[in-house]
Design a protein around this motif. Structure first.
Motif, PDB file in Angstrom:
ATOM      1  N   ALA A 284       9.500  10.942  15.117  1.00  0.00           N
ATOM      2  CA  ALA A 284       9.400  10.912  13.659  1.00  0.00           C
ATOM      3  C   ALA A 284       7.977  11.236  13.239  1.00  0.00           C
ATOM      4  O   ALA A 284       7.036  11.209  14.057  1.00  0.00           O
ATOM      5  CB  ALA A 284       9.829   9.550  13.103  1.00  0.00           C
ATOM      6  N   ILE A 285       7.803  11.514  11.944  1.00  0.00           N
ATOM      7  CA  ILE A 285       6.500  11.818  11.353  1.00  0.00           C
ATOM      8  C   ILE A 285       6.232  10.787  10.264  1.00  0.00           C
ATOM      9  O   ILE A 285       7.047  10.620   9.345  1.00  0.00           O
ATOM     10  CB  ILE A 285       6.486  13.239  10.748  1.00  0.00           C
ATOM     11  CG1 ILE A 285       6.773  14.286  11.831  1.00  0.00           C
ATOM     12  CG2 ILE A 285       5.157  13.518  10.049  1.00  0.00           C
ATOM     13  CD1 ILE A 285       7.048  15.676  11.280  1.00  0.00           C
ATOM     14  N   PHE A 286       5.113  10.080  10.369  1.00  0.00           N
ATOM     15  CA  PHE A 286       4.705   9.123   9.342  1.00  0.00           C
ATOM     16  C   PHE A 286       3.679   9.772   8.425  1.00  0.00           C
ATOM     17  O   PHE A 286       2.793  10.499   8.883  1.00  0.00           O
ATOM     18  CB  PHE A 286       4.085   7.873   9.980  1.00  0.00           C
ATOM     19  CG  PHE A 286       5.078   6.787  10.289  1.00  0.00           C
ATOM     20  CD1 PHE A 286       5.133   5.633   9.527  1.00  0.00           C
ATOM     21  CD2 PHE A 286       5.957   6.916  11.354  1.00  0.00           C
ATOM     22  CE1 PHE A 286       6.042   4.622   9.813  1.00  0.00           C
ATOM     23  CE2 PHE A 286       6.876   5.924  11.658  1.00  0.00           C
ATOM     24  CZ  PHE A 286       6.911   4.767  10.883  1.00  0.00           C
ATOM     25  N   THR A 287       3.778   9.471   7.125  1.00  0.00           N
ATOM     26  CA  THR A 287       2.786   9.941   6.162  1.00  0.00           C
ATOM     27  C   THR A 287       2.377   8.769   5.266  1.00  0.00           C
ATOM     28  O   THR A 287       3.063   7.750   5.193  1.00  0.00           O
ATOM     29  CB  THR A 287       3.327  11.078   5.271  1.00  0.00           C
ATOM     30  OG1 THR A 287       4.148  10.527   4.240  1.00  0.00           O
ATOM     31  CG2 THR A 287       4.113  12.090   6.085  1.00  0.00           C
ATOM     32  N   GLY A 288       1.264   8.949   4.558  1.00  0.00           N
ATOM     33  CA  GLY A 288       0.772   7.919   3.648  1.00  0.00           C
ATOM     34  C   GLY A 288       1.157   8.150   2.207  1.00  0.00           C
ATOM     35  O   GLY A 288       0.488   7.640   1.301  1.00  0.00           O
ATOM     36  N   GLU A 289       2.220   8.874   1.975  1.00  0.00           N
ATOM     37  CA  GLU A 289       2.610   9.207   0.606  1.00  0.00           C
ATOM     38  C   GLU A 289       3.181   7.997  -0.126  1.00  0.00           C
ATOM     39  O   GLU A 289       3.913   7.183   0.451  1.00  0.00           O
ATOM     40  CB  GLU A 289       3.639  10.346   0.628  1.00  0.00           C
ATOM     41  CG  GLU A 289       3.033  11.656   1.106  1.00  0.00           C
ATOM     42  CD  GLU A 289       4.053  12.631   1.625  1.00  0.00           C
ATOM     43  OE1 GLU A 289       3.869  13.842   1.402  1.00  0.00           O
ATOM     44  OE2 GLU A 289       5.027  12.205   2.254  1.00  0.00           O
ATOM     45  N   SER A 290       2.836   7.894  -1.407  1.00  0.00           N
ATOM     46  CA  SER A 290       3.344   6.849  -2.295  1.00  0.00           C
ATOM     47  C   SER A 290       3.931   7.535  -3.517  1.00  0.00           C
ATOM     48  O   SER A 290       3.261   8.356  -4.147  1.00  0.00           O
ATOM     49  CB  SER A 290       2.212   5.899  -2.702  1.00  0.00           C
ATOM     50  OG  SER A 290       2.624   4.993  -3.692  1.00  0.00           O
ATOM     51  N   LEU A 291       5.148   7.218  -3.843  1.00  0.00           N
ATOM     52  CA  LEU A 291       5.883   7.959  -4.868  1.00  0.00           C
ATOM     53  C   LEU A 291       5.137   7.989  -6.201  1.00  0.00           C
ATOM     54  O   LEU A 291       4.786   6.944  -6.757  1.00  0.00           O
ATOM     55  CB  LEU A 291       7.267   7.335  -5.066  1.00  0.00           C
ATOM     56  CG  LEU A 291       8.208   8.086  -6.005  1.00  0.00           C
ATOM     57  CD1 LEU A 291       8.486   9.489  -5.488  1.00  0.00           C
ATOM     58  CD2 LEU A 291       9.507   7.311  -6.176  1.00  0.00           C
ATOM     59  N   GLY A 292       4.874   9.213  -6.683  1.00  0.00           N
ATOM     60  CA  GLY A 292       4.275   9.395  -7.997  1.00  0.00           C
ATOM     61  C   GLY A 292       2.783   9.158  -8.069  1.00  0.00           C
ATOM     62  O   GLY A 292       2.196   9.254  -9.155  1.00  0.00           O
TER      63      GLY A 292
END
Length: 388
Positions: A284-292
């Motif tokens: 899997a690939i983890f990212t630090g994205e937070s919606l909006g």
């Protein structure tokens, strides 16, 4: 408390694993020893029912035990400990000899018996030992909210005594949930995402993209290395992949519509991350994205970037706001490092206006002027593994 070569480690979530529990216990014990060894300790672990005992060749002060065990995922709580015989006189002596020198507002004795053949019940043990402490110190007993909790665990062949316990980070032992890669920008968010991936038992391999030969790419890479070095305390792999994509970004800026640059940058990185993940056997690939949180993290933007990922994309920060993320970053020691100078590759030739709600067909049309697969392959050839 005196220095001691022993510590007792308790876990919680692992205890629910049924038939797989021995695997989780073994992995936790291995991770404890690995962490101890990074601080210069040598020793062994002993797996018992519901707990792990750690035995070192040389005694450590409580502060060193805290430094070692407070970052090992899978640990619910731990304590530097003293081992005694099953004689009540020996248990009492171990407690009285290690009481803190200063005044204590209140205390309690917490006893448990794995050895049901022991002649005293847990309440009887607590009353007898509590009376001895009170006689020596005059401290009041408080069953709830005591300042000092003295633990006594009666095992089959010995007793474990500790004065106060330290909360661990919880979670699952690193290595029990498989291998993943982390898109590590070096900003505030992605290190926190890596921390949460580790907490759920993943082995985490960071990948850092920068815009070499453009901008302050050296600062960006140095910042990422320092962040990985800090996160190795929590079990992150002691290396990262560094991928320069400045040349590929320049090609995108020349050929693709201006408003789609950032989307195409991110799709390029996702392609390369997928290839590196497969090379490493990551799932899997983890990212630090937070919606909006920013323009590139709308639902539509996340969807069109994920479209090129050949693996699951996991976003542990998706529902957190910036202040919540910063609070975790400060606690784990990455926040100040994320403020080091260095250029984010997504800011390379950043247009004044970007598409915030892209449609996939429009993105594919924007990409049609660029051979994205060739750019990704070229970027992969430039990836280097950097030890920290």
């Amino acid at each position: 408390m005196r220095e001691t070569p022993h510590a007792v480690v308790h876990y919680s979530e692992i205890g629910l694993k049924g038939g797989n529990r021995p695997f989780f216990e073994r992995t936790l014990a291995q991770n404890i020893l690995r962490r101890v060894e990074t601080l210069g300790g040598q020793g062994r672990t002993e797996r018992l029912s519901g707990r792990i005992l750690v035995h070192l060749e040389e005694p450590w002060p409580p502060s060193r035990w805290t430094e070692a065990l407070s970052t090992v995922f899978g640990v619910a709580y731990f304590a530097p400990a003293y081992l005694t015989s099953l004689e009540m006189s020996a248990i009492r002596e171990a407690i009285l000899e290690n009481l803190p020198p200063g005044p204590v507002s209140s205390f309690r004795i917490s006893a448990s018996r794995d050895n049901k053949a022991f002649p005293l019940t847990s309440p009887e043990i607590q009353r007898e030992l509590g009376a001895a402490v009170q006689q020596k110190t005059g401290w009041p007993v408080r069953l709830k909210g005591a300042e000092l909790d003295i633990g006594v665990e009666i095992l089959r062949d010995r007793a474990v005594v500790y004065l106060g316990r330290v909360e661990g980070p919880g979670g699952l032992p690193v290595g029990t949930s498989g291998k993943v890669v982390l898109l590590l920008s070096g900003g505030i968010d992605s290190p926190v995402a890596g921390y949460f991936a580790l907490k759920r038992g993943c082995r985490v391999i960071p990948i850092h993209f920068h815009s070499r030969p453009f901008g302050n790419w050296m600062g960006s890479e140095a910042r990422a290395r320092e962040i990985v070095r800090v996160l190795t305390r929590y079990g992150m792999e002691p290396y990262l992949y560094v991928v320069p994509i400045g040349k590929q970004q320049r090609e995108i800026t020349v050929r693709a519509p201006v408003a789609y640059r950032v989307i195409l940058y991110r799709r390029l990185m996702m392609r390369v991350a997928t290839m590196l993940a497969r090379q490493e056997g990551a799932k899997a690939i983890f990212t630090g994205e937070s919606l909006g949180q920013v323009a590139s993290q709308t639902l539509e933007s996340l969807a069109v970037v994920e479209d090129v990922a050949g693996l699951p994309v996991l976003r542990p920060l998706i529902g957190l706001d910036k202040l919540e993320i910063i609070a975790v970053a400060e606690r784990i020691g990455t926040f100040s490092l994320s403020l080091m100078e260095g250029d984010d590759c997504c800011q390379f030739l950043m247009p004044r206006r970007v598409v915030t709600h892209p449609h996939l067909q429009d993105v594919l049309r924007a990409e049609s002027a660029v051979d994205m697969n060739a750019l990704a392959q070229d970027a992969l050839k430039g990836a280097t593994r950097v030890e920290v």
